[in-house]
Design a protein around this motif. Structure first.
Motif, PDB file in Angstrom:
ATOM      1  N   LYS A  15     -11.230  -0.527  -7.257  1.00 41.18           N
ATOM      2  CA  LYS A  15     -10.240   0.006  -7.537  1.00 41.18           C
ATOM      3  C   LYS A  15      -9.576  -0.605  -6.259  1.00 41.18           C
ATOM      4  CE  LYS A  15     -11.818   3.343  -4.518  1.00 41.18           C
ATOM      5  NZ  LYS A  15     -12.297   5.565  -3.686  1.00 41.18           N
ATOM      6  N   GLY A  16      -8.487   0.168  -5.646  1.00 44.82           N
ATOM      7  CA  GLY A  16      -7.555  -0.746  -4.794  1.00 44.82           C
ATOM      8  C   GLY A  16      -6.224  -1.908  -5.351  1.00 44.82           C
ATOM      9  N   ARG A  17      -5.916  -2.717  -4.186  1.00 43.04           N
ATOM     10  CA  ARG A  17      -4.913  -3.182  -4.669  1.00 43.04           C
ATOM     11  C   ARG A  17      -4.894  -4.137  -5.942  1.00 43.04           C
ATOM     12  NH1 ARG A  17      -0.842  -6.712  -0.057  1.00 43.04           N
ATOM     13  NH2 ARG A  17      -0.010  -7.882  -1.943  1.00 43.04           N
TER      14      ARG A  17
ATOM     15  N   TYR B  11       3.097  -1.682 -11.842  1.00 44.90           N
ATOM     16  CA  TYR B  11       2.526  -1.506 -10.267  1.00 44.90           C
ATOM     17  C   TYR B  11       2.810  -3.423  -9.829  1.00 44.90           C
ATOM     18  CZ  TYR B  11       0.246  -3.726  -6.009  1.00 44.90           C
ATOM     19  OH  TYR B  11      -0.421  -3.854  -4.703  1.00 44.90           O
TER      20      TYR B  11
ATOM     21  N   TRP C 170      -4.571   1.867  -8.430  1.00 52.73           N
ATOM     22  CA  TRP C 170      -5.162   2.428  -7.425  1.00 52.73           C
ATOM     23  C   TRP C 170      -6.261   2.520  -6.388  1.00 52.73           C
ATOM     24  CZ3 TRP C 170      -2.231  -1.944  -3.282  1.00 52.73           C
ATOM     25  CH2 TRP C 170      -2.665  -1.380  -2.105  1.00 52.73           C
ATOM     26  N   ARG C 171      -6.100   4.124  -6.965  1.00 52.69           N
ATOM     27  CA  ARG C 171      -6.414   5.599  -6.096  1.00 52.69           C
ATOM     28  C   ARG C 171      -8.093   5.167  -6.684  1.00 52.69           C
ATOM     29  NH1 ARG C 171      -2.425   8.083  -7.523  1.00 52.69           N
ATOM     30  NH2 ARG C 171      -2.676   9.598  -8.538  1.00 52.69           N
ATOM     31  N   ASP C 172      -8.030   5.492  -8.039  1.00 55.23           N
ATOM     32  CA  ASP C 172      -9.128   5.689  -8.377  1.00 55.23           C
ATOM     33  C   ASP C 172      -9.547   4.285  -9.184  1.00 55.23           C
ATOM     34  OD1 ASP C 172      -8.943   8.354  -7.622  1.00 55.23           O
ATOM     35  OD2 ASP C 172      -7.561   8.772  -9.119  1.00 55.23           O
TER      36      ASP C 172
ATOM     37  N   GLU D 210       0.816  -0.962  -0.155  1.00 50.02           N
ATOM     38  CA  GLU D 210       0.126  -0.238   0.080  1.00 50.02           C
ATOM     39  C   GLU D 210       0.797   1.419   0.403  1.00 50.02           C
ATOM     40  OE1 GLU D 210      -3.776   2.018   2.727  1.00 50.02           O
ATOM     41  OE2 GLU D 210      -3.054   0.316   2.542  1.00 50.02           O
TER      42      GLU D 210
ATOM     43  N   ILE E 111      -2.617   5.759  -9.914  1.00 51.33           N
ATOM     44  CA  ILE E 111      -4.375   6.215 -10.401  1.00 51.33           C
ATOM     45  C   ILE E 111      -4.679   5.057 -10.218  1.00 51.33           C
ATOM     46  CG2 ILE E 111      -3.507   6.208 -12.336  1.00 51.33           C
ATOM     47  CD1 ILE E 111      -5.403   8.776 -12.382  1.00 51.33           C
TER      48      ILE E 111
ATOM     49  N   ARG F 165      -0.429   2.628  -3.360  1.00 50.46           N
ATOM     50  CA  ARG F 165      -1.704   4.182  -3.326  1.00 50.46           C
ATOM     51  C   ARG F 165      -0.921   5.932  -4.607  1.00 50.46           C
ATOM     52  NH1 ARG F 165      -0.542   4.798   2.642  1.00 50.46           N
ATOM     53  NH2 ARG F 165       1.278   6.220   3.074  1.00 50.46           N
ATOM     54  N   THR F 166       0.466   5.444  -4.764  1.00 48.00           N
ATOM     55  CA  THR F 166       1.108   6.192  -5.613  1.00 48.00           C
ATOM     56  C   THR F 166       0.347   6.037  -6.984  1.00 48.00           C
ATOM     57  OG1 THR F 166       3.121   5.113  -6.868  1.00 48.00           O
ATOM     58  CG2 THR F 166       3.486   6.410  -3.905  1.00 48.00           C
TER      59      THR F 166
END
Length: 239
Positions: free
Chosen positions: A109-111, A121, A93-95, A84, A91, A88-89
């Motif tokens: 989204k996420g991992r 990633y 993962w975040r969006d 994480e 996009i 989280r860097t």
């Protein structure tokens, strides 16, 4: 001008070989470590527990696990720098991403999405230098917490001196040097990952306080052959 371009080329070449460029599957990474790196050194990072080819843990004397009891019986492969922290860097993962839709048409989204939609990633997640064997319950309790010193806290696992408190973790003395050099490697190798100033200071201190062991250098040597990139942090310390 030619000289400047030559230097830039060298820097790009250095950066390209500093990170994992070959192992893209987290599942493959774990199997590779078990079979080709730890085959003669089946010992966990934090607690010094032994494990067999079927992932069964033999805990050290005095080890106890009040939580995640079922997971305490098996070895798991821990991201020393939590996924994480760099995930989280991304996009994805975040969006999320247009590829990240389940069979019911719901976006996620996420991992899970980062793993599906971003090769970059997947390479970071599967970097063998950042993966270490751990007792499953210790891996679960550490979660994605950053490391610090917790002098007033009791150990959470009996004789294994792992401490967890307020979303922070303190590792046993025997693991600190390896942890520090893993953090330094990940920051040096991946521009996406940056430690906080306090975290960097702690890792620099642990790196100096706890020198490399013969096994740490042997492990890096094996990973270099399997993954194809040099761990420059360990290269300068393993002489």
């Amino acid at each position: 001008m030619k000289r400047i371009l030559f230097i830039v080329g060298l820097l790009l070449a250095f950066n390209a070989t500093a990170a994992n460029l070959h192992i893209e599957s987290f599942s493959k990474a774990k199997k590779t470590l078990e079979k080709n790196v730890y085959f003669d050194h089946r010992t966990t990072l934090y607690c010094g527990a032994s494990f067999d080819t079927k992932k069964n843990i033999t805990p050290p004397p005095g080890f106890k696990s009040d939580k995640y009891v079922k997971r305490s019986k098996k070895v798991e492969w821990e991201h020393v720098v939590p996924a994480e922290n760099f995930g989280r860097t991304f996009i994805e993962w975040r969006d999320g991403d247009t590829q990240c839709v389940n069979n019911k048409g719901k976006a996620y989204k996420g991992r899970r999405c980062a793993n599906k939609a971003s090769k970059e990633y997947r390479l970071m997640q599967s970097d063998l230098y950042n993966l270490f064997p751990a007792i499953g319950s210790v891996n679960a309790a550490r979660s994605n917490y950053n490391f610090t010193m917790l002098p007033a806290e009791p150990a959470d696992f009996g004789s294994c001196q792992v401490k967890i408190d307020n979303r922070k973790a303190e590792p046993p003395i025997a693991a600190r040097g390896r942890i520090a050099r893993t953090y330094l490697y990940m920051e040096q190798s991946y521009s996406r990952y940056r430690m906080s100033k306090s975290q960097r200071q702690l890792m620099a201190a642990w790196d100096k306080q706890f020198p490399v062991s013969a096994w740490e250098c042997k492990r890096a040597e094996r990973i270099e052959k399997l993954q194809g990139n040099v761990n420059n942090v360990l290269k300068t310390r393993c002489h």
